[in-house]
Motif scaffolding. Structure first.
Motif, short mmCIF file in Angstrom:
data_model
loop_
_atom_site.label_atom_id
_atom_site.label_comp_id
_atom_site.label_asym_id
_atom_site.label_seq_id
_atom_site.Cartn_x
_atom_site.Cartn_y
_atom_site.Cartn_z
N TYR A 21 -0.99 132.93 -5.12
CA TYR A 21 0.18 133.43 -5.15
C TYR A 21 1.50 132.48 -5.29
N TRP A 22 0.76 130.88 -3.88
CA TRP A 22 2.29 130.04 -4.10
C TRP A 22 2.38 129.62 -6.20
N SER A 23 0.77 129.06 -6.75
CA SER A 23 1.25 128.95 -7.72
C SER A 23 2.13 129.27 -9.40
N TYR A 24 2.25 131.04 -8.62
CA TYR A 24 3.40 131.80 -9.14
C TYR A 24 4.48 131.72 -9.27
N TRP A 25 4.51 132.06 -7.40
CA TRP A 25 6.44 131.82 -6.93
C TRP A 25 6.86 130.59 -7.10
N THR A 26 6.38 129.56 -7.09
CA THR A 26 6.49 128.23 -6.75
C THR A 26 6.32 127.15 -8.02
N ARG A 68 3.21 123.98 -14.45
CA ARG A 68 3.34 125.73 -14.16
C ARG A 68 5.75 125.39 -14.48
N ASN A 69 6.05 124.62 -14.56
CA ASN A 69 7.52 124.75 -14.51
C ASN A 69 8.28 125.49 -15.87
N ASP A 70 7.55 126.27 -16.29
CA ASP A 70 7.98 126.82 -17.38
C ASP A 70 9.34 127.08 -17.21
N GLY A 71 9.91 128.41 -18.22
CA GLY A 71 11.36 128.81 -18.24
C GLY A 71 11.38 130.23 -17.31
N LYS A 72 10.17 130.50 -16.62
CA LYS A 72 10.59 131.62 -15.96
C LYS A 72 10.09 131.32 -14.44
N LEU A 73 9.91 130.32 -14.16
CA LEU A 73 10.04 129.50 -12.59
C LEU A 73 10.81 130.05 -11.53
N ALA A 74 12.08 129.45 -12.23
CA ALA A 74 13.54 129.68 -11.47
C ALA A 74 13.79 130.54 -10.84
N GLN A 75 13.29 131.86 -11.80
CA GLN A 75 13.88 133.57 -11.80
C GLN A 75 13.13 133.60 -10.59
N ARG A 76 11.75 133.59 -10.65
CA ARG A 76 10.64 133.60 -10.06
C ARG A 76 10.86 133.26 -8.50
N VAL A 77 11.36 131.93 -7.92
CA VAL A 77 11.67 131.02 -7.25
C VAL A 77 13.07 131.94 -6.45
#
Length: 322
Positions: A115-120, A132-141
């Motif tokens: 859960y948290w590795s996906y969202w943060t 995990r800090n890919d381009g989609k991370l900011a959108q997920r956060v």
């Protein structure tokens, strides 16, 4: 039910299925119900520091929103997961039992690695976290923040107890500037000895969160490894010493006086803008162990390793108070 049970295996199979395609179903609710601030409490703690018991105590006493095992199955749908947990687990009574961080039952508080590795983007190592800090991370956060804003309230904030967040406390504060942090302290020697016992009992290699400072320690003794793990993770959290939205509590304090400690959390949390109330009382005490280097060879070895680290890199903050 345990981590190897059929129910857990089925749950993990369900988690492996893609869930993001269902997000258009919940996103209208998120956009419609979003509030001003995400009401969230992050419990920041080391592995084997009493984090699971503290998480259970918070859920039991405050009846907040939280990540249950049920909600964890819906890792890709945070709003639906929180609402489902509220519906089925809203008045969860804890038995305060767990096994290496796992709490049985659909309503048991879940740490939530996937859960948290996906969202943060936070794993259990610095190396995994950076990957995990890919381009989609900011959108997920951003989406996750909105999901919490659409669900949690000052009276019933979301409480999270993921150990990996210890690695990114500063980043977590940037993402959630209004969040309340609860930093759990435990006597470093007792904490490290508990890690060693867990490795001997169940894990023959590293256990839980591994900071980058411990990456090249495979040739060191297990006592040196657990001492370094506790030392360097505590140093990460010592960076919160001057964070005015961090509540410091001691595991020994909670174990000796659960209700007094919970009332202090409520008082300090409400001073940060929450509206917490004690919904259910806790037991009068919890049993716990304190390591004694004069009575245990492993404890003595760990004590010396921690002392050496402090002499070279500086002392740890042992006080649970500001």
């Amino acid at each position: 039910m345990n981590r190897r049970s059929l129910a857990v295996r089925i749950g993990r199979l369900a988690q492996s299925l893609p869930q993001s395609w269902l997000r258009p179903i919940e996103s209208p609710f998120v956009r419609t119900l979003v509030r001003a601030d995400p009401n969230v409490i992050f419990l920041l703690a080391l592995p084997r520091s009493g984090s699971t018991l503290t998480y259970q105590a918070l859920v039991h006493a405050l009846e907040p929103h939280y990540l249950s095992n049920l909600g964890n199955l819906l890792y890709g749908l945070p709003w639906l997961g929180l609402k489902s947990s509220q519906l089925f687990c809203g008045h969860h009574d804890s038995n305060f039992r767990s096994k290496h961080g796992f709490v049985e039952g659909l309503c048991g508080p879940a740490e939530g690695l996937k859960y948290w590795s996906y969202w943060t983007g936070v794993g259990l190592t610095d190396r995994h976290t950076l990957a995990r800090n890919d381009g989609k991370l900011a959108q997920r956060v951003n989406y996750f923040r909105d999901a919490v804003r659409a669900t949690a309230t000052p009276r019933a904030p979301m409480i999270a107890g993921y150990l990996g967040h210890t690695l990114v406390a500063k980043q977590l504060r940037e993402w959630f500037p209004s969040a309340v942090f609860i930093r759990l302290h435990r006597d470093p020697l007792s904490n490290a000895l508990s890690l060693l016992r867990s490795r001997a009992d169940k894990y023959n290699k590293w256990f839980s969160v591994k900071p980058k400072e411990c990456e090249d320690m495979e040739d060191r003794t297990v006592q040196a490894q657990v001492a370094a793990q506790v030392y360097w993770l505590n140093r990460r959290l010592d960076a919160l010493a001057h964070d005015d939205r961090t509540i410091n509590i001691g595991y020994e304090e909670l174990a000796n006086a659960p209700n007094t400690t919970m009332n202090r959390i409520i008082h300090d949390g409400n001073a940060c803008g929450l509206s917490l109330e004690m919904q259910k009382t806790l037991p009068s005490y919890f049993t716990h162990r304190v390591a004694d280097p004069d009575q245990d060879k492993d404890a003595a070895a760990i004590f010396n390793e921690i002392r050496n680290l402090e002499q070279v890199h500086g002392p740890l903050k042992r006080s649970a108070q500001h």
